[in-house]
Design an enzyme around this catalytic site. Structure first.
Site, PDB file in Angstrom:
ATOM      1  N   ARG A  15      82.662  75.422 106.267  1.00 52.51           N
ATOM      2  CA  ARG A  15      81.657  76.349 106.795  1.00 52.51           C
ATOM      3  C   ARG A  15      80.363  76.355 105.991  1.00 52.51           C
ATOM      4  NH1 ARG A  15      83.997  79.702 110.665  1.00 52.51           N
ATOM      5  NH2 ARG A  15      86.252  79.773 110.528  1.00 52.51           N
ATOM      6  N   ASN A  17      73.687  91.599 114.501  1.00 53.86           N
ATOM      7  CA  ASN A  17      74.674  91.068 115.444  1.00 53.86           C
ATOM      8  C   ASN A  17      74.824  92.035 116.612  1.00 53.86           C
ATOM      9  OD1 ASN A  17      76.867  89.426 116.430  1.00 53.86           O
ATOM     10  ND2 ASN A  17      78.299  90.960 115.626  1.00 53.86           N
ATOM     11  N   HIS A  33      77.817  93.263 119.232  1.00 59.30           N
ATOM     12  CA  HIS A  33      79.263  93.179 119.440  1.00 59.30           C
ATOM     13  C   HIS A  33      79.622  93.984 120.687  1.00 59.30           C
ATOM     14  CE1 HIS A  33      83.472  92.722 118.435  1.00 59.30           C
ATOM     15  NE2 HIS A  33      83.625  94.006 118.669  1.00 59.30           N
ATOM     16  N   ASN A  64      71.822  87.315 126.078  1.00 59.07           N
ATOM     17  CA  ASN A  64      71.167  88.229 125.124  1.00 59.07           C
ATOM     18  C   ASN A  64      69.883  87.611 124.573  1.00 59.07           C
ATOM     19  OD1 ASN A  64      72.575  90.895 124.577  1.00 59.07           O
ATOM     20  ND2 ASN A  64      74.305  89.457 124.619  1.00 59.07           N
ATOM     21  N   ARG A  74      80.856  81.511 115.490  1.00 56.17           N
ATOM     22  CA  ARG A  74      81.373  81.012 114.214  1.00 56.17           C
ATOM     23  C   ARG A  74      81.373  82.163 113.217  1.00 56.17           C
ATOM     24  NH1 ARG A  74      84.093  77.113 115.210  1.00 56.17           N
ATOM     25  NH2 ARG A  74      84.170  76.584 112.994  1.00 56.17           N
ATOM     26  N   GLU A  99      82.456  91.716 105.908  1.00 56.60           N
ATOM     27  CA  GLU A  99      83.655  92.055 106.688  1.00 56.60           C
ATOM     28  C   GLU A  99      83.316  91.946 108.169  1.00 56.60           C
ATOM     29  OE1 GLU A  99      82.152  94.966 104.877  1.00 56.60           O
ATOM     30  OE2 GLU A  99      82.614  93.613 103.228  1.00 56.60           O
ATOM     31  N   ASP A 156      82.562  92.253 111.960  1.00 55.93           N
ATOM     32  CA  ASP A 156      82.126  93.339 112.854  1.00 55.93           C
ATOM     33  C   ASP A 156      81.998  94.681 112.131  1.00 55.93           C
ATOM     34  OD1 ASP A 156      82.017  91.503 114.946  1.00 55.93           O
ATOM     35  OD2 ASP A 156      84.136  91.764 115.392  1.00 55.93           O
ATOM     36  N   GLU A 179      74.059  95.666 126.894  1.00 60.57           N
ATOM     37  CA  GLU A 179      73.690  94.816 125.758  1.00 60.57           C
ATOM     38  C   GLU A 179      72.242  94.361 125.885  1.00 60.57           C
ATOM     39  OE1 GLU A 179      76.322  91.618 124.594  1.00 60.57           O
ATOM     40  OE2 GLU A 179      78.034  92.590 125.532  1.00 60.57           O
TER      41      GLU A 179
HETATM   42  C1  GAR Z   1      78.022  88.953 124.353  1.00 56.64           C
HETATM   43  O1  GAR Z   1      78.787  89.775 125.186  1.00 56.64           O
HETATM   44  C2  GAR Z   1      78.143  89.375 122.906  1.00 56.64           C
HETATM   45  O2  GAR Z   1      78.266  90.766 122.749  1.00 56.64           O
HETATM   46  C3  GAR Z   1      79.394  88.673 122.491  1.00 56.64           C
HETATM   47  O3  GAR Z   1      79.314  87.412 123.109  1.00 56.64           O
HETATM   48  C4  GAR Z   1      78.573  87.530 124.328  1.00 56.64           C
HETATM   49  C5  GAR Z   1      77.468  86.493 124.320  1.00 56.64           C
HETATM   50  O4  GAR Z   1      76.849  86.439 125.568  1.00 56.64           O
HETATM   51  N1  GAR Z   1      79.499  88.542 121.074  1.00 56.64           N
HETATM   52  C6  GAR Z   1      80.651  88.561 120.428  1.00 56.64           C
HETATM   53  O5  GAR Z   1      81.729  88.693 120.963  1.00 56.64           O
HETATM   54  C7  GAR Z   1      80.526  88.403 118.932  1.00 56.64           C
HETATM   55  N2  GAR Z   1      81.734  88.788 118.291  1.00 56.64           N
HETATM   56  P1  GAR Z   1      75.449  85.729 125.747  1.00 56.64           P
HETATM   57  O6  GAR Z   1      75.599  84.306 125.195  1.00 56.64           O
HETATM   58  O7  GAR Z   1      75.225  85.716 127.228  1.00 56.64           O
HETATM   59  O8  GAR Z   1      74.407  86.502 125.011  1.00 56.64           O
END
Ligand code: GAR
Length: 222
Positions: free
Chosen positions: A73, A115, A117, A23, A99, A151, A153, A182
């Site tokens: 954290r 973010n 998701h 991403n 995290r 909260e 997501d 994505e």
């Molecule tokens: C992605 O699929 C993103 O949507 C997910 O992690 C992956 C990261 O991929 N995020 C989550 O699950 C957050 N809760 P990337 O490092 O190749 O971008």
């Protein structure tokens, strides 16, 4: 003359990662075509994250801030916050940053923290979204770019990418289809926000009149 010289009002964006960074790669590519933002810093909590190489190859400054070296954290997040401020970052994108953030950090970056998701929120918050989507038998699945709230997501939705669930899909085939979406949804959302064409008003995203974006359809869905 580089793009940054042409457009002095580009928003300075940081991307927080933990791993692969696909991403991040899409956001870096998007900054060239869009023009309203500049990736100014990449922060990873893991020194081995592949995304760090993607950033370096694109000439983006990187910082590794290893969460295991901190006692809790918030001390970890205070160092991230300091790095963001030192780089004059105005907006933060979480790109597979694994995290959970404390309310302290989320409030500090309120309305400046995005973010992505891998599900169509509010369905399938949390982990293992693709397996859960297959188990639930949903016919469409996808991804959501949203502003972060304390909260998990949760928060105002900017862009969603929709994909069909196809007979015989495995967790892997569905994940790959969602990931493609994505990579289109995140740069689109970031460009919309930083260009001011989409704005956060009373907890919802309001888009410029006449604008038809906000949904990315995987071509198989048409
Ligand atoms: C992605 O699929 C993103 O949507 C997910 O992690 C992956 C990261 O991929 N995020 C989550 O699950 C957050 N809760 P990337 O490092 O190749 O971008």
């Amino acid at each position: 003359m580089g793009k940054a010289d042409v457009n002095p009002v580009q928003t300075r964006v940081a991307v927080l990662i933990s791993g692969r960074g696909s991403n991040l790669k899409a956001l870096i590519a998007g900054q060239q075509s869009g023009g309203s933002y500049q990736i100014a810093l990449v922060v990873s909590n893991r020194s081995q994250a592949r995304g760090l190489t993607i950033a370096s190859e694109a000439g983006v400054p990187t910082r590794v801030i290893d969460h295991t070296l901190f006692d809790g954290r918030e001390p970890f997040e205070r160092v991230i916050d300091q790095a963001l401020n030192e780089a004059n970052v105005e907006l933060v994108c979480l790109g597979g940053f694994m995290r959970v953030l404390t309310p302290w950090f989320v409030k500090r970056w309120q309305d400046r923290l995005l973010n992505i998701h891998p599900s169509l929120l509010p369905a399938f918050r949390g982990l293992d979204t693709h397996a859960r989507a297959l188990n639930a038998g949903v016919r469409v699945h996808g991804c959501t770019v949203h502003f972060v709230r304390p909260e998990l997501d949760n928060g105002p939705i900017v862009v969603q990418g929709v994909v069909p669930v196809i007979e015989g899909d495995t967790e892997q085939s569905l994940a790959a289809r969602v990931l493609e979406t994505e990579h289109r949804a995140y740069p689109e959302a970031l460009e919309l926000i930083t260009s001011g064409r989409a704005r956060l008003i009373d907890g919802r995203i309001v888009v410029e009149e006449g604008w038809a974006g906000g949904t990315i359809w995987n071509e198989l869905a048409g």
